[in-house]
Design a protein around this motif. Structure first.
Motif, PDB file in Angstrom:
ATOM      1  N   SER A 210     -13.144  10.695 -24.830  1.00 29.20           N
ATOM      2  CA  SER A 210     -11.993  10.987 -23.972  1.00 29.20           C
ATOM      3  C   SER A 210     -11.540   9.776 -23.186  1.00 29.20           C
ATOM      4  N   CYS A 211     -12.309   8.688 -23.236  1.00 32.79           N
ATOM      5  CA  CYS A 211     -11.972   7.460 -22.513  1.00 32.79           C
ATOM      6  C   CYS A 211     -12.049   6.295 -23.493  1.00 32.79           C
ATOM      7  N   LYS A 212     -10.969   5.561 -23.631  1.00 33.28           N
ATOM      8  CA  LYS A 212     -10.932   4.508 -24.652  1.00 33.28           C
ATOM      9  C   LYS A 212     -11.893   3.369 -24.352  1.00 33.28           C
ATOM     10  N   GLN A 213     -12.304   3.218 -23.078  1.00 30.44           N
ATOM     11  CA  GLN A 213     -13.281   2.170 -22.750  1.00 30.44           C
ATOM     12  C   GLN A 213     -14.722   2.654 -22.934  1.00 30.44           C
ATOM     13  N   ALA A 215     -16.332   3.807 -25.855  1.00 31.42           N
ATOM     14  CA  ALA A 215     -16.596   3.993 -27.284  1.00 31.42           C
ATOM     15  C   ALA A 215     -18.046   4.423 -27.499  1.00 31.42           C
TER      16      ALA A 215
END
Length: 585
Positions: A210-213, A215
């Motif tokens: 849910s958070c691109k940072q 992974a």
């Protein structure tokens, strides 16, 4: 000359004149440095004068001296003191734009250059000893524990990792036995295919990123298990595959304790490397990272302060470690670390929150929680919605929603399994983690139907022995039962699980028979050694081999043209063939 007099002598005349006035309340009679040095040394060594001066200090100043004497080894620990008392005995000098913070005169009188004039200020040993005799130590720092707040929203999810870890371990050992765990030959990092395979048998915190940072946030538990197993003596690596290194006859709790002890003494891997948005950890920066085993031991010491089954706010835990001076320092050169790229990115925050707290979250979530030492309460790493009153990301970088996949940790509690693994208790009763929660009925042919959807732990446990048909129905699998028994499972555990949830005091006859047969046959075949299959050019050569007086002792016929020999006899077999005039390629 005492160490006190040596330290005083490093100060300038102007500073000594000022300190003389502060301590004695009058201006010095002489201004020669030798006289001032001796006068100050004598005055600070006089316990009557020292006690009288201390009585005039404010409450904040007195607290600062107590902490410096008993907890800071005589040094000034401004950040630790401010974190605990929310204030600091300082005065500001200089103009509005250019000022420096200085200690108030009442406490500055005790601190002198340590070893050299421009070194860190410290209370000299002689004065430190005198102060310990006349002032009361501060109250010991304690870790606040309790229950979870009642107002937690749906963003917060509780994961009872103790129960889940016990069943997940069996699933991982079955995958290991079946050679399903593949890792990088050089680094030991699991392949993405393996992570996706393992995630089926684990209970992850997040189902998707849910958070691109962040992974890999959907593989935290799976990654942790594979790292822990790959580091252990239970496995050996053959190129890219993890294989069992020995037969494991220990209980699940004993195995988990072994995995933990081997991990925390491992020097080859640093958990901070999992904070992969922080760049600069290789190259020059790598040499300045501190001893990882010392860091882990510092966290373990703090965990031992937790009460069993009492919830701890993660921020309180991190604060407790900070104010007590835990040896958790990550690097001595944080200026080598940065975000994005070294030329256009921003250098990373080298503060306690920026480094040590990041490491602490990773260690607790990916390793301690994975093994079930702690249960955890998590929110998404980018934060837990409007009621989440503190950020889980690095506030200095507005473009980032979160900094790492572990930023969602909010609360945790030490479990009975954690007590056992950390050595706080001698024994562990696995039944304590297995509670009869969801009723079921056992039907013929091994069909199991739960009254309601079983808990996550119940699902993980029954899936070790049965195939799932739907949300509430499973069917016992002979294959799964045998796989579980091969890696340390017990048919009695399954029987107890079923009977404690079934209203009838016995199992159906066919189900009872299945379990008895499985237990009786668990050692039905023993793997002795590896063998080689040799294919002969024609049937005539095969006949020569199996009828030869020497070769016939080592080989058995397999079909018309093939023979099987022990791998350990390969050289002798080849030598004998060559002596018969037969080549072997």
């Amino acid at each position: 000359m005492s160490d006190l007099q040596q330290a005083i002598d490093l100060e300038t005349v102007d500073t000594l004149k000022k300190r003389y006035l502060t301590y004695f309340g009058v201006k010095p009679k002489q201004t020669r440095k030798a006289w001032l040095t001796e006068a100050m040394a004598q005055g600070l060594s006089d316990q009557t004068q020292l006690r009288s001066f201390i009585q005039g200090l404010s409450e904040l100043e007195m607290s600062f001296i107590r902490e410096s004497v008993f907890n800071y080894n005589g040094f000034i620990e401004k950040q630790r003191f401010e974190e605990k008392y929310r204030s600091f005995p300082e005065k500001q000098s200089g103009d509005h734009f250019y000022y420096k913070s200085e200690l108030q005169d009442g406490v500055d009188i005790f601190f002198y250059p340590h070893a050299e004039r421009y070194g860190p200020a410290r209370i000299p040993d002689l004065l430190l000893s005198s102060l310990k005799q006349i002032i009361i130590p501060p109250k010991p720092d304690t870790l606040q524990t309790g229950t979870l707040p009642e107002s937690l929203s749906d963003y917060y999810q509780t994961f009872e990792r103790e129960k889940l870890a016990l069943s997940e371990l069996h699933s991982l050992l079955i995958l290991l036995q079946n050679k399903q765990l593949k890792v990088s030959e050089k680094t030991g990092v699991a392949s993405s295919a393996t992570l996706k395979k393992v995630v089926i048998d684990t209970h992850e915190y997040y189902q998707e990123a849910s958070c691109k940072q962040a992974a890999g946030m959907e593989f935290i538990v799976s990654y942790g298990w594979l790292r822990l197993l790959g580091n252990s003596e239970l496995t050996r690596q053959s190129k890219t595959v993890l294989l069992p290194a020995k037969k494991n006859s220990k209980s699940a709790a004993e195995t988990i304790k072994e995995l933990w002890e081997q991990w925390v003494t491992n020097y080859s891997y640093d958990e901070f490397r999992r904070i992969d948005n922080v760049k600069g950890q290789n190259g020059k920066g790598r040499r300045f990272f501190t001893d990882v085993v010392t860091r882990r031991q510092a966290i373990i010491a703090a965990l031992e302060e937790c009460k069993n089954n009492a919830w701890v706010d993660f921020q309180d835990f991190a604060r407790f470690m900070f104010i007590t001076g835990a040896e958790l320092k990550i690097t001595t050169a944080p200026h080598y670390l940065y975000l994005f790229n070294p030329e256009y990115g921003e250098f990373y925050d080298g503060s306690w929150e920026g480094l040590e707290v990041r490491y602490l979250r990773c260690f607790l979530v990916e390793y301690a929680a994975t093994l079930g030492l702690i249960d955890v309460v998590m929110v998404p790493p980018e934060g837990g919605g409007p009621d989440d009153d503190y950020a889980g990301y690095y506030d200095g970088i507005n473009e980032m929603d979160c900094l790492s996949r572990y930023d969602g940790l909010r609360y945790f509690r030490l479990t009975p399994l954690g007590d056992y693994v950390l050595g706080l208790t001698e024994d562990y009763q696995e039944e304590d983690a297995i509670s009869a929660e969801t009723g079921l009925s056992i039907q013929r042919q091994g069909r199991i139907v739960f009254d309601n959807r079983p808990t996550p732990w119940e699902q993980r446990f029954i899936s070790l022995y049965a195939e799932q048909n739907n949300d509430t129905a499973w069917k016992l699998s002979r294959k799964k039962i045998m796989e579980a028994l091969e890696v340390g499972g017990n048919s009695d555990d399954l029987k107890n699980f079923l009977l404690t949830r079934e209203s009838q005091p016995f199992l159906p006859e066919d189900c009872e028979s299945l379990l008895k047969q499985a237990e009786a046959n668990r050692n039905g075949v023993k793997l002795q050694s590896e063998a080689l299959i040799m294919t002969c050019k024609n049937q005539e050569i095969a006949e020569l081999i199996v009828n030869d007086k020497v070769l016939s002792k080592w080989c058995q016929r397999l079909g018309k043209l093939q023979v099987v020999i022990p791998k350990s006899k390969e050289k002798k077999f080849r030598d004998s063939l060559n002596a018969m005039g037969i080549g072997c390629f």
